[in-house]
Enzyme design. Structure first.
Site, PDB file in Angstrom:
ATOM      1  N   SER A   1       0.833  -1.204   0.000  1.00  0.00           N
ATOM      2  CA  SER A   1       0.000   0.000   0.000  1.00  0.00           C
ATOM      3  C   SER A   1       0.874   1.263   0.000  1.00  0.00           C
ATOM      4  O   SER A   1       1.709   1.418  -0.896  1.00  0.00           O
ATOM      5  CB  SER A   1      -0.949  -0.067   1.194  1.00  0.00           C
ATOM      6  OG  SER A   1      -1.962   0.882   1.074  1.00  0.00           O
TER       7      SER A   1
ATOM      8  N   ASP B   1      -9.965  -3.524  -5.658  1.00  0.00           N
ATOM      9  CA  ASP B   1      -9.142  -2.545  -4.941  1.00  0.00           C
ATOM     10  C   ASP B   1      -9.070  -1.282  -5.791  1.00  0.00           C
ATOM     11  O   ASP B   1      -8.785  -1.369  -6.998  1.00  0.00           O
ATOM     12  CB  ASP B   1      -7.730  -3.164  -4.762  1.00  0.00           C
ATOM     13  CG  ASP B   1      -6.736  -2.236  -4.076  1.00  0.00           C
ATOM     14  OD1 ASP B   1      -7.110  -1.098  -3.724  1.00  0.00           O
ATOM     15  OD2 ASP B   1      -5.572  -2.651  -3.905  1.00  0.00           O
TER      16      ASP B   1
ATOM     17  N   HIS C   1      -8.253  -4.553  -1.033  1.00  0.00           N
ATOM     18  CA  HIS C   1      -7.172  -3.833  -0.375  1.00  0.00           C
ATOM     19  C   HIS C   1      -7.078  -4.211   1.103  1.00  0.00           C
ATOM     20  O   HIS C   1      -8.072  -4.144   1.813  1.00  0.00           O
ATOM     21  CB  HIS C   1      -7.340  -2.315  -0.526  1.00  0.00           C
ATOM     22  CG  HIS C   1      -6.060  -1.588  -0.302  1.00  0.00           C
ATOM     23  ND1 HIS C   1      -5.082  -1.513  -1.269  1.00  0.00           N
ATOM     24  CD2 HIS C   1      -5.551  -0.964   0.786  1.00  0.00           C
ATOM     25  CE1 HIS C   1      -4.039  -0.856  -0.786  1.00  0.00           C
ATOM     26  NE2 HIS C   1      -4.298  -0.515   0.458  1.00  0.00           N
TER      27      HIS C   1
END
Ligand SMILES: *[C@@H]1O[C@H](CO)[C@@H](O)[C@H](O)[C@H]1NC(C)=O
Length: 414
Positions: A198, A356, A386
């Site tokens: 991320s 995501d 995610h």
């Protein structure tokens, strides 16, 4: 009245289901697990907002301990956690930046080991290398790969903004890659990786570019491994941003909010960013060459583009890019780097998830690196979302499969 308890139970159950239920894409397996986790997070955020409303704490400062608690207990600093007994963990600093160093049990004598530097995720605002989820994974990496793993505790929003988290990570990486440190830990200079998930994937990609193009660095990373990285802030209307805008654990508005915080942009401009007004054609600093670097109409396969149309605004937010030059800074948005920079990047592993908002950031980067001649492996999880690689109180099958594949890739390529 025996009916009352039954009625109350039914009402509570219906109320609970109503609170927890959210529509999810069909591809997501174990949907109820994700709904429960999402409901748990929503509850925590609401409680914090209430506390915030009552004026008890600044928002982020107060959210941090909750998110950490939610993501599992912190590493206890003296016990060493005990998950994998052979791995030695030290809390030290690299160039003044706090890091955790994991040393594998297999001896260094005569045998050089692998090295890996890891940047945790959390939107440049949350998280810690010490969180149970990260600590478990970095231990495993160290043990299974026979690698010295460095997990970096870079500074976070609101204490700092861009470029400080990036600079912290870069300083720690340069220190790690120095001859002295590699020798001290018996690390093979030809086998050092940079990785992150991320926002940590953003930092890993940016640091990999900086090291790859820095002629003063004699040791470079041999691979980069990016887990659902966030890579650009000019287009918040990519097919994945639109398709997954309401999919937990990262909604489109949350991601835009995290970007604005990171870049120090006033949150009142959020609607403009959601409308792509910040990257209107009027912004002459965004040249067509730059636009091409994130042009998903040419970088994504038809399967991912579906019937989405690009959102390109003629006029809007005049002068914004001048005020927020970091929008075009490759250290914040590595997808904007030119092909000549990408060509120097190491062999790459990119994990993307179908459900995501950041899917297309990762897919476009994979494509551009490949076009620049870099060997890229892209593992795409149709049932991924995610945050699915994290060990929350609830764990996900797709996360376990993903971590296994990530470890295997490193085993074979590092
Ligand atoms: C985007 O910019 C246009 C043109 O300046 C403006 O009319 C529109 O209201 C803006 N959109 C948002 C959401 O602020």
């Amino acid at each position: 009245m025996r009916l009352l308890p039954v009625v109350v139970t039914v009402l509570l159950t219906v109320g609970f289901a109503y609170y927890v239920y959210i529509p999810l894409p069909d591809e997501i397996q174990e949907p109820w697990k994700l709904m429960m986790l999402d409901a748990g997070i929503r509850t925590v955020v609401r409680l914090i907002s209430l506390k915030d409303y009552l004026g008890l704490d600044p928002y982020i400062k107060s959210i941090q301990p909750y998110t950490e608690a939610m993501m599992g207990r912190l590493l206890s600093s003296d016990s060493g956690g005990g998950v994998i007994p052979g791995v030695k963990v030290s809390e030290i600093t690299f160039a003044g930046i706090p890091v955790l160093v994991y040393e594998p049990p297999a001896g260094g004598e005569g045998h050089l080991r692998r090295g890996l530097i890891y940047f945790h995720g959390g939107g440049w605002a949350f998280g810690s290398a010490k969180m149970w989820s990260y600590d478990t994974m970095t231990r495993k990496l160290s043990d299974e790969l026979n690698a010295v793993v460095v997990s970096v505790e870079y500074r976070l929003y609101p204490e700092v903004h861009f470029p400080v988290p990036y600079l912290d990570c870069l300083a720690a990486a340069k220190h790690f890659l120095s001859k002295e440190v590699l020798a001290k830990y018996a690390i093979d200079p030809e086998r050092v990786a940079v990785s992150g998930d991320s926002a940590g994937g953003n930092l890993a990609a940016a640091v990999a570019q900086a090291i790859s193009t820095d002629d003063t660095m004699s040791v470079k990373f041999s691979v980069q491994a990016l887990i659902y990285p966030v890579l650009q802030a000019l287009d918040f209307n990519t097919p994945s941003y639109l398709q997954n805008q309401e999919v937990p654990l990262l909604h489109r508005t949350q991601m835009v909010c995290l970007w604005l915080q990171y870049l120090g942009v006033d949150l009142s401009l959020m609607p403009q960013f959601l409308a792509n007004n910040h990257s209107s054609l009027q912004q002459s600093a965004i040249t067509s060459a730059l636009r091409a670097r994130l042009d998903w109409t040419s970088l994504l396969p038809p399967k991912r583009k579906k019937s989405y149309k690009p959102v390109i605004v003629e006029k809007g937010l005049q002068g914004l890019v001048k005020e927020v030059p970091s929008l075009l800074d490759v250290r914040a948005a590595p997808l904007l780097a030119g092909a000549e920079v990408l060509a120097k990047c190491p062999r790459t592993y990119i994990i993307t998830c179908e459900n995501d908002v950041l899917r297309d950031d990762g897919l476009m980067y994979a494509q551009r690196l490949q076009d620049a001649g870099v060997t890229v492996t892209n593992d795409h999880y149709e049932d991924g979302f995610h945050g699915c690689f994290m060990k929350w109180p609830i764990e996900f099958d797709v996360g376990e499969r993903g971590i296994r594949a990530y470890l295997n890739w490193l085993q074979n390529n590092l």
